[in-house]
Design a protein around this motif. Structure first.
Motif, short mmCIF file in Angstrom:
data_model
loop_
_atom_site.label_atom_id
_atom_site.label_comp_id
_atom_site.label_asym_id
_atom_site.label_seq_id
_atom_site.Cartn_x
_atom_site.Cartn_y
_atom_site.Cartn_z
N LEU A 1 -15.57 -5.91 51.12
CA LEU A 1 -14.38 -6.83 52.17
C LEU A 1 -13.53 -7.99 51.28
CD1 LEU A 1 -12.62 -7.72 54.94
CD2 LEU A 1 -14.84 -9.14 56.24
N GLU A 2 -14.15 -9.01 50.49
CA GLU A 2 -13.47 -10.29 50.07
C GLU A 2 -12.64 -9.45 48.81
OE1 GLU A 2 -12.94 -12.75 46.37
OE2 GLU A 2 -14.17 -11.19 46.62
N GLU A 3 -13.16 -8.89 48.21
CA GLU A 3 -11.73 -7.93 47.26
C GLU A 3 -10.63 -7.70 47.81
OE1 GLU A 3 -14.47 -4.78 45.18
OE2 GLU A 3 -15.49 -6.60 44.28
N ARG A 4 -10.80 -6.67 48.57
CA ARG A 4 -9.58 -5.99 49.39
C ARG A 4 -8.67 -7.35 49.77
NH1 ARG A 4 -12.24 -0.63 51.68
NH2 ARG A 4 -12.60 -0.06 49.40
N SER A 5 -9.19 -8.59 50.87
CA SER A 5 -8.55 -9.28 51.21
C SER A 5 -8.10 -10.42 50.65
CB SER A 5 -9.30 -10.32 52.52
OG SER A 5 -11.09 -11.30 51.85
N ARG A 6 -8.59 -10.50 49.52
CA ARG A 6 -8.10 -11.55 48.40
C ARG A 6 -7.05 -10.32 47.41
NH1 ARG A 6 -9.91 -10.85 42.70
NH2 ARG A 6 -12.68 -10.53 44.16
N ALA A 7 -6.81 -9.23 47.61
CA ALA A 7 -5.80 -8.09 46.66
C ALA A 7 -4.56 -8.63 47.85
CB ALA A 7 -6.12 -7.30 46.87
N PHE A 8 -4.97 -8.40 49.28
CA PHE A 8 -4.07 -9.06 50.40
C PHE A 8 -3.13 -9.97 50.50
CE2 PHE A 8 -2.44 -9.32 54.78
CZ PHE A 8 -1.99 -7.96 54.80
N ALA A 9 -3.89 -11.59 49.76
CA ALA A 9 -3.73 -12.22 50.41
C ALA A 9 -2.75 -13.02 48.96
CB ALA A 9 -5.06 -13.28 49.81
N ALA A 10 -3.13 -12.05 48.46
CA ALA A 10 -2.36 -12.82 46.36
C ALA A 10 -0.41 -11.92 46.93
CB ALA A 10 -2.75 -11.72 45.20
N TYR A 11 -0.64 -10.27 47.45
CA TYR A 11 0.05 -10.14 47.61
C TYR A 11 1.73 -10.91 49.00
CZ TYR A 11 3.33 -6.27 49.27
OH TYR A 11 5.01 -5.67 49.18
N LEU A 12 0.85 -11.19 49.76
CA LEU A 12 1.39 -12.34 50.46
C LEU A 12 1.91 -13.13 49.95
CD1 LEU A 12 -1.00 -11.84 53.74
CD2 LEU A 12 1.04 -10.84 53.54
N GLN A 13 1.30 -13.72 48.65
CA GLN A 13 1.99 -15.07 48.59
C GLN A 13 3.04 -14.68 47.39
OE1 GLN A 13 -2.12 -16.59 46.43
NE2 GLN A 13 -2.96 -18.15 48.35
N ASN A 14 2.56 -13.50 46.57
CA ASN A 14 2.84 -13.36 45.25
C ASN A 14 4.35 -12.87 45.44
OD1 ASN A 14 2.39 -15.14 42.57
ND2 ASN A 14 -0.08 -13.62 44.14
N GLN A 15 4.28 -11.49 46.29
CA GLN A 15 5.00 -10.61 46.46
C GLN A 15 6.32 -10.73 47.87
OE1 GLN A 15 5.74 -7.84 44.57
NE2 GLN A 15 7.28 -7.51 45.69
N LEU A 16 5.13 -11.52 48.85
CA LEU A 16 6.11 -11.55 49.71
C LEU A 16 6.80 -13.24 49.82
CD1 LEU A 16 4.74 -9.77 52.63
CD2 LEU A 16 6.57 -8.93 51.37
N GLY A 17 6.39 -14.09 49.34
CA GLY A 17 6.27 -15.61 48.80
C GLY A 17 6.13 -15.96 50.40
N LEU A 18 5.79 -16.20 50.95
CA LEU A 18 5.23 -16.15 51.90
C LEU A 18 4.23 -17.68 51.77
CD1 LEU A 18 3.67 -13.68 54.77
CD2 LEU A 18 5.61 -14.59 54.13
N LYS A 19 4.69 -18.43 52.68
CA LYS A 19 3.52 -20.27 52.28
C LYS A 19 2.90 -20.44 53.22
CE LYS A 19 6.79 -20.64 48.91
NZ LYS A 19 6.16 -20.29 47.95
#
Length: 565
Positions: A54-72
């Motif tokens: 859960l930690e690994e997958r949620s971290r990957a999800f968070a990274a995508y939101l931050q980097n690819q989608l540029g959400l602040k």
């Protein structure tokens, strides 16, 4: 007047909690992962997901939101799915990115979905493909820029995922056609996110964590602004109330209520994450035979639900064959637990069904029955630690002990207010006290009893009639499955009581039911109209919707209607 109340807390329940034990939900989550890394966190359709995964997958999800989608930090992300492994991954991914979760009921109509997306200002949504056609109808009328699409089986093992997705789409035909050409798959998001850098944001307790929308039973649905501190405080309050029954790292709670609902989110999700427990996610609890079959596979130690869910289980023959020897905690909320249901539950399981009370605006837990209470009391219990309550009359004056009054609440779990609705906020929040709209009494030990909602109260010839009392009496008849009481217009008395009944035994007649009522109710409380129905309208969590029954009144009455002179 609260100074005269004697709160009968069990000796092992503190009167106050520390709402600032964690700086944020992120810190709570990281602490749980550290202590329980290789223990299962969630189970769904036979698939386990450990805290580490859960930690690994949620971290990957968070990274995508931050980097690819540029959400602040502070941007809103909508989650629209039932209980699947994808939900906690997305939930903690959104929070770990410093964003705000907007929980959405997957059964929303296009109109309801459009309102919530526009009201929240969400720019991204995670949605299961079964409901993608609803989003397609309104997505271009909203601020949504990013659609992340998942299928029911996407977090299962490859073989099981293929089978589940095939059955859902081609056998059960549960996925209407849709066209969302710019959507990206949930699985692709996790694959891409694993290769991106996650940067932990500076999130503090006062930051917004959830826009949790009310059910919209009065007017338009409003978003309750719940901070990290609100949710953490309520987690600590729930823990103080129930933890004496629970053992860290050893509990398995049945989560049949959807995690997008505030009750399950806090009590099942956050509390049992903090305790290192396992959540058995039930995707479709309305399939009672399938639900019971799954329960038979696990030695569950805790379960939460609403009255209608407990009642449905108790009326399933296979449920009576289950082994309840591991069960330690049963919690009922969302609506009143009827005496007949509570007593049957205790007889079958050997465990008391602890009724609790809460509302979205309070994250949600406000009161609960003490864990050492041995039998059904008809009470919603005591205010949870660090919670102050008052009962007031229509003029805002404290009522005398034993008298009914509107319940006001003050505590660290109370919301900031309604999102972008200052006038609506001012109506319910005054001087730090939240007006609930619930009519309550309190005894000299501090036990609270809900009399009813203000708007649900029936006025018969100047006398207050409370639907809960009528429903409790009617539901105690052995031939009744479910019942709901409402007020309908009357030329002679202003309003009269109508009872809508679902039969357990087809032989039940209105006359037989009214004879039963006359044994337990005074004259003006006895139903004057009896209507037998195949089912009662319910919310997404199974709460009976009296409002819908009232709204139906101008329509043609059922041929099975019994009017009593």
């Amino acid at each position: 007047m609260d100074k005269v109340w004697l709160k009968r807390y069990p000796h092992d329940v503190p009167e106050n909690i520390d709402p600032d034990r964690y700086q944020s939900l992120l810190e709570m989550f990281e602490n749980a992962v550290h202590h329980f890394a290789d223990s299962p966190a969630f189970i769904n359709m036979g698939q386990e997901m450990t805290y580490r995964k859960l930690e690994e997958r949620s971290r990957a999800f968070a990274a995508y939101l931050q980097n690819q989608l540029g959400l602040k930090k502070g941007d809103r992300v909508a989650l629209m799915m039932p209980n699947l492994l994808q939900y906690p991954i997305a939930l903690f991914g959104v929070l770990r990115a410093g964003l705000v979760v907007v929980n959405v009921n997957p059964l929303y109509t296009p109109r309801e979905l459009e309102h919530q997306l526009n009201d929240s200002g969400a720019t991204a949504i995670v949605i299961v493909s079964n409901f993608a056609h609803t989003l397609e109808e309104v997505v271009f009328n909203t601020q949504i820029k990013h659609v992340i699409l998942t299928r029911m089986g996407d977090q299962l093992s490859p073989v099981k995922a293929t089978l589940v997705n095939f059955v859902v789409k081609y056998i059960k035909r549960l996925i209407p056609k849709y066209h969302l050409p710019d959507a990206i798959s949930f699985r692709s998001v996790l694959q891409l996110g694993r290769r991106m850098q996650y940067v932990k944001p500076n999130v503090i307790n006062d930051d917004l964590a959830f826009l949790q929308y009310t059910g919209g039973t009065t007017g338009v649905a409003k978003g309750a602004m719940l901070t990290h501190r609100n949710m953490l405080a309520n987690l600590e309050q729930a823990k103080a109330a129930y933890a004496p029954l629970l053992r860290p790292g050893k509990e398995l709670i049945v989560t049949a209520l959807p995690l997008y609902h505030i009750f399950a989110l806090t009590v099942n999700g956050l509390l049992f994450i903090e305790l290192g427990g396992r959540n058995l996610l039930i995707t479709n609890p309305r399939d009672i035979p399938g639900f019971v079959k799954e329960l038979a596979q696990y030695p569950f130690t805790a379960i939460s639900g609403v009255n209608t869910l407990f009642n449905a289980m108790l009326n399933n023959a296979d449920f009576h064959k289950l082994d309840f020897s591991s069960l330690r905690l049963s919690v009922g909320g969302g609506m009143s637990v009827l005496k007949s249901v509570a007593e049957k539950w205790e007889t079958l399981t050997g465990k008391h069904l602890l009724e609790g009370y809460g509302l979205t605006e309070c994250s949600p837990l406000v009161a609960g029955n003490p864990h050492d209470l041995k039998h059904y009391s008809g009470s919603i219990g005591l205010p949870v630690p660090s919670t102050d309550v008052r009962l007031v009359d229509d003029n805002g004056k404290d009522v005398a002990l034993g008298e009914a009054g509107e319940l006001l609440i003050r505590g660290p779990q109370v919301m900031l207010g309604y999102w972008q609705r200052p006038e609506a906020t001012d109506e319910v929040l005054k001087d730090g006290w939240l007006s609930t709209g619930d009519i309550v009494t309190v005894d000299d030990e501090g036990f609270l009893r809900i009399v009813d909602r203000k708007k649900d109260m029936i006025l018969v010839s100047g006398f207050n009639v409370y639907p809960n009392e009528i429903e409790d009496v009617v539901s105690s008849h052995p031939k009744v499955l479910e019942a709901a009481a409402i007020g309908v217009p009357s030329k002679s008395s202003g309003e009269k009581v109508k009872i809508c009944v679902v039969k357990k035994d087809p032989s039940l007649t209105a006359d037989e039911l009214l004879v039963h009522c006359r044994h337990y109710l005074t004259g003006y409380k006895i139903p004057k109209v009896v209507e037998f129905r195949d089912e009662l309208p319910k919310s997404n969590v199974g709460k009976i919707l009296r409002r819908e029954l009232r709204d139906e009144q101008p329509k043609q009455e059922s041929s099975e209607l019994k009017k009593v002179s």
